[in-house]
Design a protein around this motif. Structure first.
Motif, PDB file in Angstrom:
ATOM      1  N   LEU A 277       1.060  -1.250   0.150  1.00 12.26           N
ATOM      2  CA  LEU A 277      -0.005   0.121  -0.052  1.00 12.26           C
ATOM      3  C   LEU A 277       0.904   1.525  -0.111  1.00 12.26           C
ATOM      4  CD1 LEU A 277      -3.389   0.796  -0.509  1.00 12.26           C
ATOM      5  CD2 LEU A 277      -2.494   0.860   2.212  1.00 12.26           C
ATOM      6  N   ALA A 278       2.151   0.914   0.521  1.00  7.71           N
ATOM      7  CA  ALA A 278       2.741   2.467   0.143  1.00  7.71           C
ATOM      8  C   ALA A 278       3.315   2.625  -0.142  1.00  7.71           C
ATOM      9  CB  ALA A 278       4.234   1.929   1.565  1.00  7.71           C
ATOM     10  N   GLY A 279       3.557   1.711  -1.846  1.00  9.46           N
ATOM     11  CA  GLY A 279       4.451   2.115  -2.836  1.00  9.46           C
ATOM     12  C   GLY A 279       2.926   2.671  -3.555  1.00  9.46           C
ATOM     13  N   GLY A 280       1.764   2.180  -3.480  1.00  9.38           N
ATOM     14  CA  GLY A 280       0.770   2.871  -4.264  1.00  9.38           C
ATOM     15  C   GLY A 280       0.490   2.637  -6.456  1.00  9.38           C
ATOM     16  N   ASN A 281       1.460   1.120  -6.186  1.00 12.46           N
ATOM     17  CA  ASN A 281       0.911   1.190  -7.465  1.00 12.46           C
ATOM     18  C   ASN A 281      -0.553  -0.486  -7.951  1.00 12.46           C
ATOM     19  OD1 ASN A 281       4.187   2.547  -8.098  1.00 12.46           O
ATOM     20  ND2 ASN A 281       4.970   0.547  -8.003  1.00 12.46           N
ATOM     21  N   TRP A 282      -1.325   0.135  -7.438  1.00 15.38           N
ATOM     22  CA  TRP A 282      -1.976  -0.332  -8.004  1.00 15.38           C
ATOM     23  C   TRP A 282      -2.314  -1.281  -9.693  1.00 15.38           C
ATOM     24  CZ3 TRP A 282      -5.736  -1.185  -3.741  1.00 15.38           C
ATOM     25  CH2 TRP A 282      -5.159  -0.682  -2.931  1.00 15.38           C
TER      26      TRP A 282
END
Length: 458
Positions: A277-282
């Motif tokens: 989730l910290a990376g944000g690469n959905w």
């Protein structure tokens, strides 16, 4: 029961509670599924209903509507309708339901109130009230809530106009009856609505809709203080306008799902997944991976226990109808139109055209026949190998033509193929979106096998 996915279904307890920002006393509970809150609309608004609807899922991806997709409770004050319902589990393990006080689509309404219900188990709803959040000449859209341990209070966040554009506001409360003064919680300097909060490893993530371009934005903060959130991921989009982000965690593995809704009455959901989730690469999932409740709009998702899920299905019942999804065009469902059997892209009206009672086969009870919900007594049958909806004439030929055997799907054994009863070398398939029965075998082309594969869902 509600999906054959391998991704979820099991325990998570305190981890999920923390992820949802609701560190309640029952954090040691074991969850085995989810409940979704929503309202309904369809392209022509034929399905418009602004009461609280519920659906359940064991995997968080495939959903089964409760109460025949009718509301379980409807507001009786204010506008008499709701949008954007959200279910929160409280510190004591009970639930509170909050929702926008708005019936229909008149966005110019200035309503300072939200609807609120209390519930022990989501089978009964008590203490209905409207709670006033502010006295400004603006709305109170899409309320959600989370527990703020530093304040020992719940935070109600929602969208309202401040400084000339929509921002995320917050009020603090201990009981969802008396609330503190409204404050600006998040303001990026442009129109922003639909806040959804999750907490992971001490970091708080607030996802919102950028209302200037209809994309989703991820923000974060190590505190829950108003004004402390900054954007770290922008421009999340399925290629069309999207809103109402809703993030839930897998109950069995390190995986998160984010749902989003189209802003129009078309009622189309999208879903993404991520492990960091910290990376944000959905990564966007395909329509084959999930099925939303029929005509659902602006969802809110909450984990529940096995006992709670059983209680919900016992109280509200399971649908008397099913839908049938195409394998290689998974945004399309089997329907009848002008008596022709075909597949069309969801959503559409009349939405009832895609609802079927899968009854014991008319010619052989070990098979299945497709009875139309909106034309009772009429069934899908083949005639000259074309598939049409026709009234049962009682003949043996009709019974045979309208009977199919369910077998493992040609393209995916976890899906289904339908073999003709009286032409067993032929299977139900779509061709140029129209249904027919054709010879299909293990040596058939990949496309033919995919055309003949379906999923029976809700």
């Amino acid at each position: 029961m509600f999906g054959r996915r391998r991704l979820l279904a099991g325990a998570a307890g305190a981890a999920v509670a923390g992820a949802l920002g609701t560190r309640f006393a029952q954090a040691q509970a074991t969850y085995s599924g989810y409940v979704m809150a929503y309202f309904t609309e369809s392209p022509t608004m034929a399905a418009a209903n602004y009461g609280l609807h519920l659906a359940v899922s064991s995997d968080g991806l495939d959903w089964m509507p409760l109460n025949q997709n009718n509301p379980v409770v409807t507001p009786t004050a204010g506008t008499g309708g709701l949008r954007d319902p959200f279910i929160m589990r409280l510190q004591n393990g009970r639930f509170v339901v909050i929702a926008t006080d708005l019936k229909g689509t008149d966005w110019s309404q200035q309503n300072q109130y939200v609807h609120v219900w209390d519930s022990v188990d989501l089978r009964t709803f008590t203490g209905y009230r409207r709670v006033k959040l502010h006295s400004m000449a603006t709305h109170s859209w899409a309320p959600e809530a989370f527990w703020d341990p530093s304040r020992n209070q719940y935070a109600i966040i929602y969208s309202a106009v401040s400084g000339g554009h929509d921002v995320i506001m917050v009020n603090y409360t201990t009981d969802f009856v008396n609330v503190g003064a409204a404050q600006v919680f998040y303001d990026p300097g442009h129109a922003t609505i639909d806040g959804n909060m999750v907490t992971v490893n001490g970091v708080n993530y607030l996802y919102v809709k950028n209302n200037t371009n209809s994309t989703l934005v991820g923000t974060r903060s190590t505190s829950l203080n108003p004004g402390s959130f900054t954007a770290y991921k922008t421009g999340i989009s399925p290629g069309r306008g999207v809103e109402a982000p809703q993030i839930v965690k897998s109950l069995t593995q390190n995986r998160w799902y984010m749902w989003g809704d189209t802003w129009s009455p078309n009622g189309r959901f999208f879903c993404w997944q991520i492990t960091d989730l910290a990376g944000g690469n959905w990564t966007q999932l395909g329509d084959r991976d999930y099925t939303q409740p029929l005509n659902s709009k602006h969802l809110g998702i909450t984990p529940i226990t096995a006992a709670e899920m059983s209680g919900l299905t016992a109280r509200w019942g399971t649908p008397a109808w099913r839908r049938v999804k195409s394998y290689n065009f998974p945004d399309r469902y089997v329907r009848h139109a002008s008596n022709v059997g075909r597949i069309d892209a969801y959503p559409f009206d009349p939405y009832q055209d895609q609802l079927w009672k899968l009854v014991p086969g008319l010619a052989d009870s070990s098979g299945v026949s497709f009875e139309s919900v909106n034309f009772p007594g009429s069934y899908l049958r083949h005639s000259d190998f074309a598939v049409r909806l026709a009234a049962n004439d009682g003949s043996s030929t009709f019974r045979a033509d309208a009977t199919f055997r369910q077998v493992p799907g040609f393209a995916d054994a976890s899906w289904t193929s339908f073999r003709s009863f009286n032409y067993p070398e032929r299977y139900l398939r779509h061709y140029s979106s129209v249904l027919r029965i054709d010879p299909i075998s293990s040596s058939s082309s990949t496309v033919d096998k995919q055309d003949a594969t379906f999923r029976v869902t809700y």
